[in-house]
Structure formats: C-alpha cells, structure tokens
Design an enzyme around this catalytic site. Structure first.
Site, PDB file in Angstrom:
ATOM      1  CD  GLU A  81      14.736 -74.517 -37.054  1.00 56.29           C
ATOM      2  OE1 GLU A  81      13.523 -74.261 -37.213  1.00 56.29           O
ATOM      3  OE2 GLU A  81      15.232 -74.742 -35.938  1.00 56.29           O
ATOM      4  CD  GLU A 114      17.622 -72.428 -33.759  1.00 57.12           C
ATOM      5  OE1 GLU A 114      16.610 -72.915 -33.187  1.00 57.12           O
ATOM      6  OE2 GLU A 114      17.559 -71.718 -34.766  1.00 57.12           O
TER       7      GLU A 114
END
Length: 503
Positions: A173, A292
């Site tokens: 991320e 995710e």
C-alpha cells in the site's frame, strides 16, 4: 417473489478456477499471530507453539496461500530480528499499529506453520523504511541453498533446505499516506523496479507483485497503476488490489451490492494494465493479485489502535464480529473474484485469525467459525475446473451508492473431468425472495447432488464462542432438477451453492 434466470453453457469459459483465489493473510497485527496462530500455552499447541485447533480450521477453510508478514506492519519490519535464538530476539515498536512485537514468530516459524497448514507462503518485503539490499538479504535467507552469508545463517538456525518461496510482494500500500515510507507513484515505481530486477538476478523464477491502489476511492487510483506499471512492467507479474467494504448509516442495500465495486476495481485495473502494455509494446500480460479484501467496520472502536505510551503486545484490534449479511457479501465478493479469473490470478482474504477474520480465538481457550467462514470454505471446496461466463436475467433494486443493481448475482464452475457443475448465487434483495431458474440444456442429464443456503430472518445474527452453529448453511429443500433445469427459492439476504452432477 422475484424470478431470475441463469443460462449455462460449457463453451462459455472465462478461465480456470485458480486455487490461489482462496488465499488468506497473516499480519503481525492485533491477535492474528500471538494468541491467534501462535499460543504456546494453549491445550492444543504443538512443540512449536502453534494452536492445533486453528490449524484444523485453516485446513477446513480451504486456504491455499497465506500472505505474510503484512500489511502495514511490513513497512517498518526488520525481518532479521525474527530469526535465530528466540531468547536473543529484540522487542520492537510497530509504528503501523502502535504495538510491540517480541519477534517470537519470524520467518522460520511462519514457514513451519505454513508447512503444517499445507499452504503456499506469499512473502512481502519492506519497501517503506528499507530497500533493495534488505529485500535481497531476505530472499537469500529464504531461497539460496547455501554457501552465502544469509543462506548459511538459515542453515545455522536449523533449516538445511531453502524454502524456495515463489511469490513475493514488493511492499504494501505504498500509495497510502498512512503507510510508513509512503511514496509517490514515480518514487515507488523506480524502487520496485530496481528491487524486482535485483531479486530476479538472484532467483529468476520468482513471481513478483507490485503495489497497486489500496482502494478504488484513492484520489490517485488509475494514475497510480499507470505510472507504477510503466516503470515496472517487464520486471513484475502481478499488480495488487486492496478493497474493504462496510455497511454505512444502515444502508443495507448498498452494502449487499459491494461486489459491484469489486467488479469495477478489477476491470479498471485490468484496463489500465492493458493500456500500459499497449503503450510499451509489451508481449506479456500483467494480472491482478487481489491480496487484501474483506468486510471491515473501520469506524468501530476495535479498529482504533492504542496511543501514547501504551505499546502493548497483541492488543485487541480489528476484531469485527460478523453477521449473516456480512457473510452474504463475502460470498458475493468471491463470486466477483471467480468471474474475473482471467485477470485475477491470486487473492487473499484479510485476515485469517481474530483480525477481521473468519476464525476467532480466545487466548488459551476456545476457537470458533464466524459467519464469513462458511461461504469461503464451501466455495474453496466445491469450485473446480473452469469458471463459466453466466448469462443472468434478474430484476433490479435501487441502491443509494450504485444505482439499480440486479438482485441476483451468480457464477458457475464446470469440472470437465467429473462433469460436475456448481452454481454460487446471492440474493441481494433486502426483502424479497428469488425464484431461481437455471437453464442446464448445455449439460444434459445432471441431477442435484446438494443445495445449501446461508440466510436468517435476522440478518444481524452473529456467531459467538457460545453459539457458532445455530445459523449456518443448511439444506435448501426447495431445490429441484427436472428436464435439464434447476430451480430453487433463494431467501432475501442469502448466499447459496447448488451442486449438480451425474454421480
């Protein structure tokens, strides 16, 4: 009652069912590791301190890959703190979750757990506070047989043979301002390209995942993928996607339609990757690792980390208790992942234990299955062969977020070896049952093997340690097959699986 029709044909194949679609995620966050998978004082703990009940549930869940050790945690992680004699390992502050990590579980322990759980490891490297050299050191420790400093260190730590980990995430991320070492797309793209190129010099057979957007709501979504892939295209195999869904302000209808957003996410990332491919005149195609995804109630108190001078080990964090509606959404998100199997080559339900997880535990005590456990386990168990492109005719209902959305969503798989066909379907209506009619003329002679539905008049029912079995998938007695058509009644807010075959 609504009426909806599915039409199946063996010629309409999207792609194979990919076993990596049924991956999960273990991060050093909250109680996922400590008192989750690792609890030496638990009655079922083995010699390595791993809970036997959690291992059993992991295998029952059907998990195929597990991403480790993060997540936000990895962007500040010094992996070498977690190898060697346990008594000599330092305790470190985890800035991502304002916690302390005693490093009782590290690379070698996780790899032993993965072997016991029969899952493929998916390792992430720290590209937040660290870079190329540290990634190479970890790769050398894990994959080089011997004769070098880090490989010999592994052997000295009792692991003679290399782990040969194949799939690696290049950070986590990195588009997020919350991330330690957050970078612009250009900064991250260059670092990821150099890290990937160097790692391939050591081990050419790796599969590498570059960070895509951490949400389709990010202001940089799309442009981030374009810039990062322009830098890294020839050096990586997959681009990651992350998405979490939660019910806001009681808007159940929009929540149940969350898979509409996942469809948009996948199709947008695939289009961007293909545009970079065309612009760069590349031959190969980049695929998606949706590593995710889940339902996550981020505004709840349990999602707030500690603060101040409080840096606890394994605090209670992100321990959402899931209800029936959450399970229906998770089942629908799996439908979305399967129908995009041509582009989604891996996925990881975040996370496995305690932290927004299908499996819950008490420290030293009981474990149980959350509602979300069931659609994942049954899909992982029964999806086989090829994913079929399903023609859906369904009435629609209006949602505040997505506009008019079909109440029925479905996907089907066909196993050419056995001839079995499996239909996974959700009724997203909040009030109205669906009379489902499945046209099976492309598969003559099938009969009903099993039909199960997860629903409840109270869609807010939650499993607990005291009662995890009152509500779960039960036989759908309305399901019938005749004249090459299957029919079943699907209650509102429900997830169902119909298994059809000749056996």
């Amino acid at each position: 009652m609504y009426s909806a029709t599915l039409t199946l044909d063996p010629a309409f194949v999207v792609g194979p069912v990919r076993r990596r679609t049924f991956g999960s995620f273990v991060e050093h966050l909250g109680r996922c590791v400590y008192t989750g998978i690792h609890d030496p004082d638990h009655p079922t703990a083995d010699a390595d301190g791993f809970r036997g009940d959690v291992l059993d549930l992991t295998r029952e869940l059907g998990v195929t890959t597990v991403r480790y050790p993060g997540g936000n945690f990895v962007s500040g992680y010094r992996w070498e703190d977690g190898v060697g004699p346990v008594g000599e390992r330092p305790t470190r502050l985890d800035l991502a979750w304002h916690s302390s990590d005693p490093n009782l579980v590290g690379v070698d322990e996780f790899m032993r757990w993965a072997d016991k759980a029969d899952v493929e490891p998916m390792m992430a490297v720290n590209l937040g506070t660290r870079g190329v050299q540290e990634a190479l050191d970890l790769l050398e420790y894990c994959n080089v047989p011997g004769g070098s400093a880090w490989s010999d260190r592994r052997r000295a730590n009792g692991v003679e043979e290399p782990y040969r980990i194949k799939m690696w995430c290049l950070g986590n991320e990195m588009d997020g301002p919350w991330q330690i070492g957050h970078k612009t797309a250009h900064e991250y793209g260059r670092l990821a390209a150099e890290t990937a190129r160097a790692m391939r010099l050591m081990d050419p057979g790796l599969e590498l995942v570059v960070c895509g957007s951490s949400s389709s709501d990010m202001p940089t979504f799309g442009e981030w993928e374009r810039v990062v892939l322009t830098e890294t295209y020839e050096h990586v195999d997959h681009v990651s996607a992350h998405a979490y869904y939660w019910e806001e302000d009681g808007d159940l209808a929009s929540f149940l339609a969350s898979a509409v957003d996942m469809d948009h996410f996948v199709e947008s990332v695939a289009a961007t990757a293909d545009a970079v491919r065309a612009a760069g005149k590349h031959e190969k195609r980049i695929h998606i690792s949706f590593d995710e995804w889940n339902v996550w109630y981020q505004k709840r108190a349990e999602s707030r980390p500690p603060s101040g001078d409080d840096w606890p080990v394994a605090p209670v964090l992100l321990e959402d208790r899931y209800n029936v509606a959450d399970a229906v959404v998770v089942g629908n998100l799996l439908i979305s992942l399967l129908r995009h199997t041509d582009r989604v080559h891996a996925a990881s339900l975040a996370q496995l234990v305690n932290v927004i997880a299908p499996i819950m535990t008490e420290p030293g005590g009981r474990s149980w299955r959350q509602t979300t456990f069931h659609p994942f386990a049954l899909t992982a168990r029964h999806a086989a062969g090829d994913v079929l492109r399903v023609a859906v005719e369904s009435p629609a209902e209006e949602t505040a977020r997505f506009g008019d959305v079909p109440v029925l969503d479905a996907v089907a798989t066909h196993d050419p070896g056995t001839g079995d066909v499996v239909v996974f379907a959700v009724n997203r209506s909040t009030t109205t049952p669906v009379d489902l009619d499945v046209d099976l003329r492309g598969f003559p002679g099938l009969r009903l093997l099993d039909a199960r539905t997860l629903s409840n008049p109270d869609h807010t029912w939650q499993a607990t340690a005291d009662d995890a079995t009152s509500v779960g998938p039960v036989p759908n007695t309305s399901a019938k097959v005749a004249d090459d058509r299957a029919r079943a009644e699907l209650p509102p807010v429900s997830w169902s699986v119909l298994r059809l075959g000749r056996a």
